[in-house]
Design an enzyme around this catalytic site. Structure first.
Site, PDB file in Angstrom:
ATOM      1  N   ASN A  13       0.751  -1.091  -0.064  1.00  0.00           N
ATOM      2  CA  ASN A  13       0.085   0.012  -0.121  1.00  0.00           C
ATOM      3  C   ASN A  13       0.722   1.366  -0.090  1.00  0.00           C
ATOM      4  O   ASN A  13       1.387   1.347   1.261  1.00  0.00           O
ATOM      5  CB  ASN A  13      -0.823  -0.046   1.153  1.00  0.00           C
ATOM      6  CG  ASN A  13      -1.762   1.082   1.356  1.00  0.00           C
ATOM      7  OD1 ASN A  13      -1.832   2.146   0.583  1.00  0.00           O
ATOM      8  ND2 ASN A  13      -2.312   1.277   2.520  1.00  0.00           N
ATOM      9  N   TRP A  14       0.893   1.916  -1.036  1.00  0.00           N
ATOM     10  CA  TRP A  14       1.847   3.006  -1.179  1.00  0.00           C
ATOM     11  C   TRP A  14       1.539   4.421  -0.644  1.00  0.00           C
ATOM     12  O   TRP A  14       2.052   5.201  -0.480  1.00  0.00           O
ATOM     13  CB  TRP A  14       2.505   3.120  -2.835  1.00  0.00           C
ATOM     14  CG  TRP A  14       3.020   2.075  -3.248  1.00  0.00           C
ATOM     15  CD1 TRP A  14       3.624   0.924  -2.601  1.00  0.00           C
ATOM     16  CD2 TRP A  14       3.633   2.002  -4.749  1.00  0.00           C
ATOM     17  NE1 TRP A  14       4.074   0.017  -3.695  1.00  0.00           N
ATOM     18  CE2 TRP A  14       4.052   0.607  -4.910  1.00  0.00           C
ATOM     19  CE3 TRP A  14       3.104   2.690  -5.973  1.00  0.00           C
ATOM     20  CZ2 TRP A  14       4.656   0.185  -5.887  1.00  0.00           C
ATOM     21  CZ3 TRP A  14       3.712   2.082  -7.127  1.00  0.00           C
ATOM     22  CH2 TRP A  14       4.378   1.043  -7.202  1.00  0.00           C
ATOM     23  N   LYS A  15       0.060   4.192  -0.398  1.00  0.00           N
ATOM     24  CA  LYS A  15      -0.458   5.543   0.277  1.00  0.00           C
ATOM     25  C   LYS A  15      -0.316   6.912  -0.590  1.00  0.00           C
ATOM     26  O   LYS A  15      -0.441   6.590  -1.712  1.00  0.00           O
ATOM     27  CB  LYS A  15      -0.008   5.616   1.677  1.00  0.00           C
ATOM     28  CG  LYS A  15      -0.147   4.286   2.695  1.00  0.00           C
ATOM     29  CD  LYS A  15       0.042   4.757   4.095  1.00  0.00           C
ATOM     30  CE  LYS A  15       0.151   3.037   4.927  1.00  0.00           C
ATOM     31  NZ  LYS A  15       0.044   3.287   6.272  1.00  0.00           N
ATOM     32  N   HIS A  99      -9.666   0.615   4.833  1.00  0.00           N
ATOM     33  CA  HIS A  99      -8.438   0.620   5.518  1.00  0.00           C
ATOM     34  C   HIS A  99      -8.484   1.680   6.859  1.00  0.00           C
ATOM     35  O   HIS A  99      -9.317   2.674   6.748  1.00  0.00           O
ATOM     36  CB  HIS A  99      -7.333   1.304   4.560  1.00  0.00           C
ATOM     37  CG  HIS A  99      -5.844   1.409   4.912  1.00  0.00           C
ATOM     38  ND1 HIS A  99      -5.388   2.497   6.163  1.00  0.00           N
ATOM     39  CD2 HIS A  99      -4.969   0.665   4.773  1.00  0.00           C
ATOM     40  CE1 HIS A  99      -4.151   2.112   6.288  1.00  0.00           C
ATOM     41  NE2 HIS A  99      -3.790   0.939   5.687  1.00  0.00           N
ATOM     42  N   GLU A 101      -7.016   4.044   8.132  1.00  0.00           N
ATOM     43  CA  GLU A 101      -6.623   5.512   7.613  1.00  0.00           C
ATOM     44  C   GLU A 101      -8.025   5.870   7.077  1.00  0.00           C
ATOM     45  O   GLU A 101      -8.412   7.127   7.333  1.00  0.00           O
ATOM     46  CB  GLU A 101      -5.534   5.870   6.728  1.00  0.00           C
ATOM     47  CG  GLU A 101      -4.241   5.610   7.821  1.00  0.00           C
ATOM     48  CD  GLU A 101      -2.994   5.243   7.058  1.00  0.00           C
ATOM     49  OE1 GLU A 101      -2.787   5.157   5.658  1.00  0.00           O
ATOM     50  OE2 GLU A 101      -2.133   4.594   7.596  1.00  0.00           O
ATOM     51  N   GLU A 171      -5.471  -5.468  10.455  1.00  0.00           N
ATOM     52  CA  GLU A 171      -4.405  -4.553  10.802  1.00  0.00           C
ATOM     53  C   GLU A 171      -4.814  -3.921  12.087  1.00  0.00           C
ATOM     54  O   GLU A 171      -5.754  -2.928  11.976  1.00  0.00           O
ATOM     55  CB  GLU A 171      -4.508  -3.458   9.625  1.00  0.00           C
ATOM     56  CG  GLU A 171      -4.246  -4.085   8.281  1.00  0.00           C
ATOM     57  CD  GLU A 171      -3.644  -3.046   7.314  1.00  0.00           C
ATOM     58  OE1 GLU A 171      -2.454  -3.335   6.895  1.00  0.00           O
ATOM     59  OE2 GLU A 171      -4.281  -2.146   7.192  1.00  0.00           O
ATOM     60  N   GLY A 177       2.290   1.986  10.683  1.00  0.00           N
ATOM     61  CA  GLY A 177       3.310   2.986  10.701  1.00  0.00           C
ATOM     62  C   GLY A 177       3.637   3.448  11.984  1.00  0.00           C
ATOM     63  O   GLY A 177       4.286   4.394  12.199  1.00  0.00           O
ATOM     64  N   SER A 216       3.189  -2.409  10.438  1.00  0.00           N
ATOM     65  CA  SER A 216       4.567  -2.400  10.509  1.00  0.00           C
ATOM     66  C   SER A 216       5.415  -3.707  10.199  1.00  0.00           C
ATOM     67  O   SER A 216       6.386  -4.386  10.874  1.00  0.00           O
ATOM     68  CB  SER A 216       4.864  -2.162  12.042  1.00  0.00           C
ATOM     69  OG  SER A 216       4.685  -0.814  12.289  1.00  0.00           O
ATOM     70  N   GLY A 237       2.725  -1.266   4.273  1.00  0.00           N
ATOM     71  CA  GLY A 237       2.769   0.156   4.055  1.00  0.00           C
ATOM     72  C   GLY A 237       4.077   0.716   3.855  1.00  0.00           C
ATOM     73  O   GLY A 237       4.593   0.443   2.800  1.00  0.00           O
ATOM     74  N   GLY A 238       4.730   1.167   4.874  1.00  0.00           N
ATOM     75  CA  GLY A 238       5.881   1.814   4.651  1.00  0.00           C
ATOM     76  C   GLY A 238       7.236   0.902   4.100  1.00  0.00           C
ATOM     77  O   GLY A 238       7.804   1.493   3.258  1.00  0.00           O
TER      78      GLY A 238
HETATM   79  C1  PEP Z   1      -0.837  -0.260   5.878  1.00  0.00           C
HETATM   80  O1  PEP Z   1      -0.830   0.670   5.290  1.00  0.00           O
HETATM   81  O2  PEP Z   1      -1.834  -0.890   5.646  1.00  0.00           O
HETATM   82  C2  PEP Z   1       0.368  -0.558   6.895  1.00  0.00           C
HETATM   83  C3  PEP Z   1       0.125  -1.741   7.446  1.00  0.00           C
HETATM   84  O3  PEP Z   1       1.092   0.222   7.021  1.00  0.00           O
HETATM   85  P1  PEP Z   1       2.621  -0.117   7.721  1.00  0.00           P
HETATM   86  O4  PEP Z   1       3.319  -1.416   7.151  1.00  0.00           O
HETATM   87  O5  PEP Z   1       3.513   1.092   7.400  1.00  0.00           O
HETATM   88  O6  PEP Z   1       2.432  -0.106   9.248  1.00  0.00           O
END
Ligand code: PEP
Length: 257
Positions: A13-15, A99, A101, A171, A177, A216, A237-238
């Protein structure tokens, strides 16, 4: 009873990161770094404006593309919205739905998540339905109530054929994050509870349903997560923003496949 073999899925997920050039380059590096054939399904979710560019870069590769969100209506006076038919047109085969967010920053409610998942299914996009508890909910022992409530809202009353076309991403909100990853056995317990809940609806489809862990996930913690029998991949994500950190995560899923 033997454990059904579910093909692992790793989604990046490049957000709100990476414009056209960076998205294209990253898509190419990821596709170029995978074995062929790849036993794990790999999907990336760029920003809307990069979807067509990334689709072109991924053509002929094994990497799929997801949107980060969608609107439930197909067309109409919905300024700023993007619908399932448009995402299909741009080359998506998956879409993230609910998600945290979106839930926390954009006020998305369970009923919105359900409508979005329905719109995705109607147009043969696979919804990756995201569920998870906040830290406050975890600390007061409400994790399963919250997570299973979100699962019921998104999945309840669907038939087995719909379940076959869906993915869940567990999640925990406090892990996204933050660099704090859930303990592998705690995540496994939630995955088991999600699968058990869906087993009541459609036992065979639930046995084959892929439940991803997200929060994470990094190259240094993914191996233990992937060793859990009910963790069928990762939503990242990251660490998905660079091939150097994303590919080792895919490799760990390959080792499990
Ligand atoms: C996500 O965006 O779904 C996520 C899990 O982010 P991260 O891996 O950065 O925690």
């Amino acid at each position: 009873m033997s454990i059904p073999r579910r093909r692992p899925l790793v989604a990046g997920n490049w957000k709100l990161h990476h414009g056209l050039h960076a998205s294209e380059a990253l898509a190419r590096s990821i596709a170029g770094g995978l074995p062929s054939p790849c036993p794990v399904e790999v999907v990336v979710a760029p920003v809307y404006t990069a979807l067509a560019t990334v689709a072109a870069a991924l053509r002929g590769t094994s990497v799929g593309m997801s949107s980060q969100d969608l609107h439930w209506e197909d067309r109409g006076a919905f300024t700023g919205a993007v619908s399932a038919p448009l995402l299909k047109d741009a080359g998506c085969t998956y879409v993230l739905v609910g998600h945290s967010e979106r839930r926390q920053l954009f006020g998305e409610r369970d009923e919105d998540v359900r409508r979005k998942a329905s719109a995705a299914l109607r147009h043969r996009l696979v919804p990756i339905v995201c569920v998870g508890e906040t830290l406050e909910e975890r600390e007061r022992g409400a994790t399963l109530d919250v997570v299973l409530g979100q699962v019921d809202a998104a999945f309840g009353d669907r038939d087995a054929s719909a379940l076959d076309q869906m993915v869940v991403a567990y999640e925990p909100v406090w892990a996204i994050g933050t660099g704090k990853v859930a303990r592998a056995e705690d995540a496994q317990a939630v995955h088991v509870a999600i699968r058990a809940r869906l087993t009541r609806m459609a036992p065979e489809a639930a046995a084959m349903l892929r439940i991803l862990y997200g929060g994470s996930v990094k190259p240094d913690n993914v191996v233990e997560l992937m060793q859990q029998p009910d963790i069928d991949g990762a939503l990242v994500g990251g660490a998905s923003l660079e091939a150097a950190s994303f590919l080792p995560i895919v490799q760990a899923a390959i080792a499990r496949a």
